[in-house]
Design an enzyme around this catalytic site. Sequence first.
Site, PDB file in Angstrom:
ATOM      1  N   ASP A  38      24.403 -14.612  12.948  1.00 14.80           N
ATOM      2  CA  ASP A  38      23.935 -13.244  13.117  1.00 14.80           C
ATOM      3  C   ASP A  38      24.054 -12.817  14.565  1.00 14.80           C
ATOM      4  O   ASP A  38      24.361 -13.618  15.438  1.00 14.80           O
ATOM      5  CB  ASP A  38      22.459 -13.147  12.706  1.00 14.80           C
ATOM      6  CG  ASP A  38      22.317 -13.087  11.202  1.00 14.80           C
ATOM      7  OD1 ASP A  38      23.329 -12.851  10.528  1.00 14.80           O
ATOM      8  OD2 ASP A  38      21.192 -13.283  10.711  1.00 14.80           O
ATOM      9  N   LYS A  75      25.025  -7.618  11.917  1.00  9.53           N
ATOM     10  CA  LYS A  75      25.120  -6.174  12.019  1.00  9.53           C
ATOM     11  C   LYS A  75      25.386  -5.853  13.473  1.00  9.53           C
ATOM     12  O   LYS A  75      24.759  -6.387  14.379  1.00  9.53           O
ATOM     13  CB  LYS A  75      23.766  -5.614  11.593  1.00  9.53           C
ATOM     14  CG  LYS A  75      23.687  -4.144  11.402  1.00  9.53           C
ATOM     15  CD  LYS A  75      22.334  -3.855  10.730  1.00  9.53           C
ATOM     16  CE  LYS A  75      21.773  -2.525  11.127  1.00  9.53           C
ATOM     17  NZ  LYS A  75      22.324  -1.388  10.456  1.00  9.53           N
ATOM     18  N   MET A  88      11.197  -5.075  14.319  1.00  9.30           N
ATOM     19  CA  MET A  88      12.141  -4.010  13.949  1.00  9.30           C
ATOM     20  C   MET A  88      11.536  -2.618  13.998  1.00  9.30           C
ATOM     21  O   MET A  88      12.010  -1.723  13.315  1.00  9.30           O
ATOM     22  CB  MET A  88      12.685  -4.243  12.516  1.00  9.30           C
ATOM     23  CG  MET A  88      13.371  -5.562  12.367  1.00  9.30           C
ATOM     24  SD  MET A  88      13.748  -5.964  10.655  1.00  9.30           S
ATOM     25  CE  MET A  88      12.167  -6.460  10.012  1.00  9.30           C
TER      26      MET A  88
HETATM   27  N1  SAH Z   1      14.162 -13.948  11.944  1.00  8.80           N
HETATM   28  C1  SAH Z   1      13.858 -13.280  13.174  1.00  8.80           C
HETATM   29  C2  SAH Z   1      13.563 -11.814  12.992  1.00  8.80           C
HETATM   30  C3  SAH Z   1      14.753 -11.013  12.543  1.00  8.80           C
HETATM   31  S1  SAH Z   1      14.393  -9.320  12.361  1.00  8.80           S
HETATM   32  C4  SAH Z   1      12.697 -13.998  13.852  1.00  8.80           C
HETATM   33  O1  SAH Z   1      12.066 -14.838  13.250  1.00  8.80           O
HETATM   34  O2  SAH Z   1      12.450 -13.727  15.029  1.00  8.80           O
HETATM   35  C5  SAH Z   1      14.948  -8.677  13.893  1.00  8.80           C
HETATM   36  C6  SAH Z   1      13.777  -8.248  14.735  1.00  8.80           C
HETATM   37  O3  SAH Z   1      13.234  -9.356  15.384  1.00  8.80           O
HETATM   38  C7  SAH Z   1      14.121  -7.284  15.832  1.00  8.80           C
HETATM   39  O4  SAH Z   1      14.209  -5.967  15.392  1.00  8.80           O
HETATM   40  C8  SAH Z   1      12.951  -7.477  16.756  1.00  8.80           C
HETATM   41  O5  SAH Z   1      11.821  -6.800  16.283  1.00  8.80           O
HETATM   42  C9  SAH Z   1      12.702  -8.947  16.623  1.00  8.80           C
HETATM   43  N2  SAH Z   1      13.369  -9.693  17.689  1.00  8.80           N
HETATM   44  C10 SAH Z   1      14.370 -10.565  17.573  1.00  8.80           C
HETATM   45  N3  SAH Z   1      14.697 -11.079  18.779  1.00  8.80           N
HETATM   46  C11 SAH Z   1      13.857 -10.507  19.668  1.00  8.80           C
HETATM   47  C12 SAH Z   1      13.671 -10.629  21.068  1.00  8.80           C
HETATM   48  N4  SAH Z   1      14.418 -11.458  21.797  1.00  8.80           N
HETATM   49  N5  SAH Z   1      12.704  -9.892  21.658  1.00  8.80           N
HETATM   50  C13 SAH Z   1      11.929  -9.066  20.944  1.00  8.80           C
HETATM   51  N6  SAH Z   1      12.070  -8.901  19.617  1.00  8.80           N
HETATM   52  C14 SAH Z   1      13.010  -9.621  18.978  1.00  8.80           C
END
Ligand code: SAH
Length: 523
Positions: free
Chosen positions: A41, A63, A178
């Site tokens: 991803d 995406k 998100m």
């Molecule tokens: N599986 C992932 C989440 C995926 S959904 C997890 O466990 O972290 C994607 C969302 O994760 C983004 O829209 C944001 O809200 C959050 N996210 C992912 N990486 C991030 C980061 N480095 N800093 C802040 N938010 C993050």
Amino acid sequence: MPEPETPPGRVYLVGAGPGDPRLLTARALELIAAADVILYDRLIPASALDGARADAELRFVGKEGRGPSVPQEQTEALILAHARAGRTVVRLKGGDPFVFGRGGEEALALQAAGIAFEVVPGVTAGIAAAAYAGIPVTHRGAASAVALVTGHEDPDKPETAIDWAALAAFPGTLVFYMGVGHLDEIAAALIGSGRAGSEPAAVVENGTLPGQRTVCATLETIAETARESDIRPPSITVVGSVAALAGELSWLPPRPLSGRTVAVTRARAQASELARRLEGHGALVVQAPVIRVQVLPGPPLDPAPYDLICLTSANGVQALFERLGAAGRDARSLAGARVAAIGPGTARALAERGVIADVVPDRFVGEALGEALAGVPISRALIARASEARDVLPDALRARGAAVDVLALYETVAEPLSERELQMARNADYITFTSSSTVRFFLDAVAAASGEGDGSTDGSGGGGGHAPWSSGSRIVSIGPVTSEALHERGLRVDVEAERHDVEGVVDALLADAASNASEPAVP
Ligand code: SAH
């Protein structure tokens, strides 16, 4: 006749952590190194795939920004197809695969298909980004529960899956994933359902990454505050009294390039070392590769007639070994010649192939290499290099009576940039140029984007009336040859590296940032 059946491969649903590559788990690294196929991803650490096997198939299935994504069914079909072909498949996702990662759906599909799988949890962004901002999501006496919530949904949608009244009443911290695009609605829905508008709230953007930023406010004002700071995804939002600890517990030391954007214009294949070092100092790197290296076809090479072989770039080294290899030769065929490298990067590329350069000058330009070879007896020299290059070195060797063959092994060609990449690069705090071709192709790209045709030939300062970059951008050049390419077009060079290599560029940039310390960013 039916094909003999291959036993299906194993599938690993692996979390890659929130972004800082050091938060990849040991198990994730081990599986990345072993995989036949990695389906990944967008929000995985930039260097997560560095340890993959050279022959592994790496495929992006995520995406792109707001663009289209590979449909989930297609991703699942790919996983199954690779597994059925007997391959070891790593499905690599940001954070944790089972937290807003659709890992559950993929696991069900594998289960239904009878394919064995393993889940490797990852450090999830909601907890890690908060922690890197100094926010403990639970805290004795202040928060004894935490809820991970999707902010993806518009709370105004009638069919929203979220029970806002229940969330507002939740006795603990709320962490939204998100949700930065819907902060107004999220805050309004919570307040409308009885959560106090005065409750602390924080948004952490790019948590654990070099460009991490945190904004703190109250539930009532957080959307406005985030907008003012131009907070963008990926970000998490924390609502609860613990959010107020961000100010007090912020532990991430500010790094010298924190909050600064640096554009890297060199070819993607070579950009990673520079990008990694800059990120290590806290910079937010904008990749804007304006060139690509294209190896030129040619006959196999027999180095036997030469007593000197000069290499002027790491690309040249790679292409040279390809030409040698085409005739079944390897490093041993260079045994009869002295080997000279223009600088440490080239010497390193040689060393990786088992050849220690005999000559490396102190300054990494053609003139210096010519001088460094002054005492070396030469009758016939080979200079392996790009098709377009300066003739300083061949001229110097010929002037000493040597027979010189110049072998063009590769050329640099324009790599198209997206409008967004170019725009981000033009607005960067620093724009780095590591060769005159990066200068030329960058200005061409700017001219093309401004609809001014070919900016490379008008010599008028890189594109008619338009400045090629924002007035606040500082221009960094790797050395005098690159600076000259900028000066020729009437452009200013703010920083020129003393050492003409990646390390030199980083050192020069750090020194400049220290003396131009403006707004220190909040980590
Ligand atoms: N599986 C992932 C989440 C995926 S959904 C997890 O466990 O972290 C994607 C969302 O994760 C983004 O829209 C944001 O809200 C959050 N996210 C992912 N990486 C991030 C980061 N480095 N800093 C802040 N938010 C993050």
